[in-house]
Design a protein around this motif. Structure first.
Motif, mmCIF file in Angstrom:
data_model
loop_
_atom_site.group_PDB
_atom_site.id
_atom_site.type_symbol
_atom_site.label_atom_id
_atom_site.label_comp_id
_atom_site.label_asym_id
_atom_site.label_seq_id
_atom_site.Cartn_x
_atom_site.Cartn_y
_atom_site.Cartn_z
ATOM 1 N N CYS A 96 0.456 -1.549 0.223
ATOM 2 C CA CYS A 96 -0.419 0.058 0.093
ATOM 3 C C CYS A 96 0.574 1.633 -0.266
ATOM 4 O O CYS A 96 0.204 2.450 -0.797
ATOM 5 C CB CYS A 96 -0.854 0.061 1.320
ATOM 6 N N ILE A 97 1.390 1.154 0.454
ATOM 7 C CA ILE A 97 2.267 2.006 0.443
ATOM 8 C C ILE A 97 3.402 2.563 -0.663
ATOM 9 O O ILE A 97 3.290 3.341 -0.987
ATOM 10 C CB ILE A 97 3.849 2.526 1.723
ATOM 11 N N LEU A 98 3.800 1.235 -1.460
ATOM 12 C CA LEU A 98 4.292 1.167 -2.658
ATOM 13 C C LEU A 98 3.319 2.314 -3.344
ATOM 14 O O LEU A 98 3.491 3.043 -4.520
ATOM 15 C CB LEU A 98 4.809 0.413 -3.196
ATOM 16 N N ILE A 99 2.023 1.934 -3.506
ATOM 17 C CA ILE A 99 1.368 1.938 -4.175
ATOM 18 C C ILE A 99 0.062 3.286 -4.266
ATOM 19 O O ILE A 99 -0.066 4.145 -5.272
ATOM 20 C CB ILE A 99 0.233 0.941 -5.130
ATOM 21 N N PHE A 100 -0.516 3.833 -3.230
ATOM 22 C CA PHE A 100 -1.625 4.442 -2.851
ATOM 23 C C PHE A 100 -0.398 6.267 -2.602
ATOM 24 O O PHE A 100 -0.851 6.890 -1.811
ATOM 25 C CB PHE A 100 -2.301 3.707 -1.846
ATOM 26 N N SER A 101 0.630 5.568 -1.177
ATOM 27 C CA SER A 101 1.325 6.367 0.219
ATOM 28 C C SER A 101 0.025 7.161 0.599
ATOM 29 O O SER A 101 -0.280 8.380 0.989
ATOM 30 C CB SER A 101 2.030 7.091 -0.945
ATOM 31 N N ASN A 102 -1.292 6.456 2.011
ATOM 32 C CA ASN A 102 -2.150 6.968 1.798
ATOM 33 C C ASN A 102 -2.289 6.130 3.150
ATOM 34 O O ASN A 102 -2.307 4.333 3.535
ATOM 35 C CB ASN A 102 -3.678 6.865 1.017
ATOM 36 N N PRO A 103 -2.364 6.785 4.251
ATOM 37 C CA PRO A 103 -2.068 5.630 5.778
ATOM 38 C C PRO A 103 -3.454 5.252 5.916
ATOM 39 O O PRO A 103 -4.105 4.310 6.704
ATOM 40 C CB PRO A 103 -2.115 6.998 6.815
ATOM 41 N N PHE A 104 -4.689 5.269 5.681
ATOM 42 C CA PHE A 104 -5.557 4.493 6.009
ATOM 43 C C PHE A 104 -6.135 3.563 5.198
ATOM 44 O O PHE A 104 -6.084 1.990 5.551
ATOM 45 C CB PHE A 104 -6.846 5.638 5.554
ATOM 46 N N ILE A 105 -5.649 3.529 4.383
ATOM 47 C CA ILE A 105 -5.666 2.337 2.722
ATOM 48 C C ILE A 105 -4.302 1.567 3.161
ATOM 49 O O ILE A 105 -4.299 0.656 3.382
ATOM 50 C CB ILE A 105 -5.034 2.637 1.005
ATOM 51 N N THR A 106 -3.414 2.007 4.238
ATOM 52 C CA THR A 106 -2.254 1.199 4.669
ATOM 53 C C THR A 106 -2.397 0.569 5.615
ATOM 54 O O THR A 106 -2.175 -0.653 5.840
ATOM 55 C CB THR A 106 -0.439 2.102 4.673
ATOM 56 N N GLN A 107 -3.380 0.716 6.294
ATOM 57 C CA GLN A 107 -4.262 -0.003 7.586
ATOM 58 C C GLN A 107 -4.922 -1.383 7.334
ATOM 59 O O GLN A 107 -4.825 -1.903 7.894
ATOM 60 C CB GLN A 107 -4.212 1.166 8.166
ATOM 61 N N SER A 236 -2.154 -5.467 13.083
ATOM 62 C CA SER A 236 -1.667 -4.817 11.737
ATOM 63 C C SER A 236 -2.059 -3.591 11.943
ATOM 64 O O SER A 236 -1.202 -2.793 11.862
ATOM 65 C CB SER A 236 -2.715 -5.285 11.520
ATOM 66 N N THR A 237 -2.433 -2.798 13.034
ATOM 67 C CA THR A 237 -2.496 -1.529 13.167
ATOM 68 C C THR A 237 -1.401 -0.919 14.059
ATOM 69 O O THR A 237 -1.057 0.051 13.031
ATOM 70 C CB THR A 237 -4.650 -0.655 14.105
ATOM 71 N N SER A 238 -0.320 -1.495 14.648
ATOM 72 C CA SER A 238 0.589 -0.762 14.644
ATOM 73 C C SER A 238 1.267 -1.335 14.143
ATOM 74 O O SER A 238 1.966 -0.493 14.014
ATOM 75 C CB SER A 238 0.734 -1.780 16.346
ATOM 76 N N VAL A 239 1.555 -2.581 13.286
ATOM 77 C CA VAL A 239 2.722 -2.789 12.178
ATOM 78 C C VAL A 239 2.946 -1.106 11.504
ATOM 79 O O VAL A 239 3.674 -1.056 11.086
ATOM 80 C CB VAL A 239 2.414 -4.509 11.693
ATOM 81 N N ALA A 240 1.383 -1.522 10.925
ATOM 82 C CA ALA A 240 0.826 -0.465 9.676
ATOM 83 C C ALA A 240 1.908 1.052 10.688
ATOM 84 O O ALA A 240 2.087 2.250 9.443
ATOM 85 C CB ALA A 240 -0.533 0.398 9.815
ATOM 86 N N ILE A 241 1.349 1.175 11.606
ATOM 87 C CA ILE A 241 2.289 2.994 12.091
ATOM 88 C C ILE A 241 3.691 2.602 12.735
ATOM 89 O O ILE A 241 4.241 3.808 11.738
ATOM 90 C CB ILE A 241 1.543 3.166 13.302
ATOM 91 N N ALA A 242 3.709 1.559 12.801
ATOM 92 C CA ALA A 242 5.799 1.874 13.738
ATOM 93 C C ALA A 242 6.183 0.482 12.877
ATOM 94 O O ALA A 242 7.222 0.848 13.674
ATOM 95 C CB ALA A 242 5.644 1.163 15.128
ATOM 96 N N GLY A 243 5.878 -0.052 11.912
ATOM 97 C CA GLY A 243 7.045 -1.106 11.475
ATOM 98 C C GLY A 243 6.686 -2.326 12.080
ATOM 99 O O GLY A 243 5.759 -2.297 12.602
ATOM 100 N N ILE A 244 7.975 -3.271 11.334
ATOM 101 C CA ILE A 244 7.495 -4.729 12.603
ATOM 102 C C ILE A 244 8.470 -4.358 14.045
ATOM 103 O O ILE A 244 10.152 -4.404 13.464
ATOM 104 C CB ILE A 244 8.290 -5.908 11.115
ATOM 105 N N ILE A 245 8.287 -4.620 14.198
ATOM 106 C CA ILE A 245 8.675 -4.880 16.192
ATOM 107 C C ILE A 245 8.734 -6.225 16.635
ATOM 108 O O ILE A 245 7.488 -6.570 17.055
ATOM 109 C CB ILE A 245 7.986 -3.986 17.098
#
Length: 320
Positions: A96-107, A236-245
């Motif tokens: 989603c980051i690659l195609i859209f760059s929209n936080p909501f769609i990324t989530q 998944s919401t946490s990953v969408a905001i902060a990456g893989i931890i």
């Protein structure tokens, strides 16, 4: 009640500490307070406070998701990352980051692929041997490896000047670019999810007994499905905001279980507080010890892997 008071006091103490610690020293903050109060407000309220809130919510969400998955699958070795949720959500997010760059769609992308990953892991493990803890872990490792390979493909085709560096740095886990917009996205979902899961801890005790025992008490598989969906959603919401931890969802439930016992009624809220404190302190180290910020996944791995090794030596015989 005393343990909750102690943890809330510790949370308040760590919160104040996290607001004042960083590459800008306490003496410089005092100087800003005296001579440039506007800059001080920007540092505290626009930079450090939203980062502090996100660190707590992400740590709490990953820890509680670990408790839920370990109870639901009756396996102390699973966590969001070991079940492939982290890699699956990471793949959905980077696409989603690659195609859209929209936080909501990324989530949304992170949630869909995170949920898909946990379903594949569970189905594969059950297909081989539904009573084997090892098969579920192996299924999660396989699922995670597939999504890691898909992430590598996305990185391979990404623009090397703009997209690739941001994707690589994001995948390593960081709160460097957190703003109040991220808090607005993360806070409602994670807070509601954490509150519901904490209130349903007593039902988790019943479900963790297994399907047959749960049905005797009048609980059905749909309730278990709700637990898995909520745990995947906050992960998944946490990953969408902060990456893989990594390691938080595996380490914190085991530490809290060793200290406070296995009753999920108290284990879920305590793991939330403890996990939030853990990631807040980790983020303090990440942004303070060097001029360049250290990715969070490096620090959580350095702390989590040895501690899980110690716990495995002490408690591992019960996991077989």
């Amino acid at each position: 009640m005393k343990k909750y008071i102690f943890l809330l006091f510790l949370l308040a103490l760590v919160s104040v500490f996290s607001l004042v610690v960083g590459r800008i020293s306490l003496e410089e903050l005092r100087n800003y307070y005296t001579n440039d109060f506007e800059t001080l407000q920007t540092i505290i309220f626009d930079l450090r406070l939203p980062r502090l809130i996100v660190a707590f919510l992400v740590g709490a969400s990953l820890s509680v998701a670990g408790v839920i998955f370990q109870a639901m699958f009756q396996n102390p070795l699973v966590s969001p990352n070991i079940l492939g949720v982290g890699s699956g959500a990471g793949f959905g997010a980077v696409v989603c980051i690659l195609i859209f760059s929209n936080p909501f769609i990324t989530q949304i992308g992170a949630f869909i692929f995170g949920f898909l990953a946990v379903m594949i892991s569970y189905a594969l493990g059950t297909l081989v041997n539904k009573n084997s803890k090892l098969m579920l872990v192996l299924a999660g490792i396989i699922t995670g490896a597939i999504f890691e390979a898909l992430i590598s493909i996305v990185k391979y085709v990404a623009d090397t000047e703009e997209k690739l560096p941001s994707i690589v740095y994001w995948l390593m886990g960081s709160l460097n670019a957190i703003s109040w917009d991220d808090v607005i996205i993360l806070a409602p979902i994670c807070t509601i999810g954490l509150v519901i899961l904490s209130l349903m801890g007593w039902k988790l005790n019943i479900l963790s007994l297994g399907n047959e025992q749960a049905s005797i008490f009048g609980e059905n598989k749909f309730l278990g499905f709700i637990f898995v969906v909520l745990a995947t959603l906050i992960t998944s919401t946490s990953v969408a905001i902060a990456g893989i931890i990594g390691w938080v969802g595996l380490l914190v439930p085991h530490i809290t279980r060793l200290i406070f016992g296995s009753d999920n009624t108290s284990l879920v809220p305590i793991s939330a507080i403890f996990g939030g404190i853990f990631l807040m302190l980790t983020d303090d180290v990440a942004r303070s010890v060097s001029s360049a910020e250290i990715p969070l996944s490096i620090l959580t791995s350095l702390v989590g892997a040895p501690l899980i090794g110690v716990i495995m030596v002490k408690k591992g015989k019960k996991w077989s």
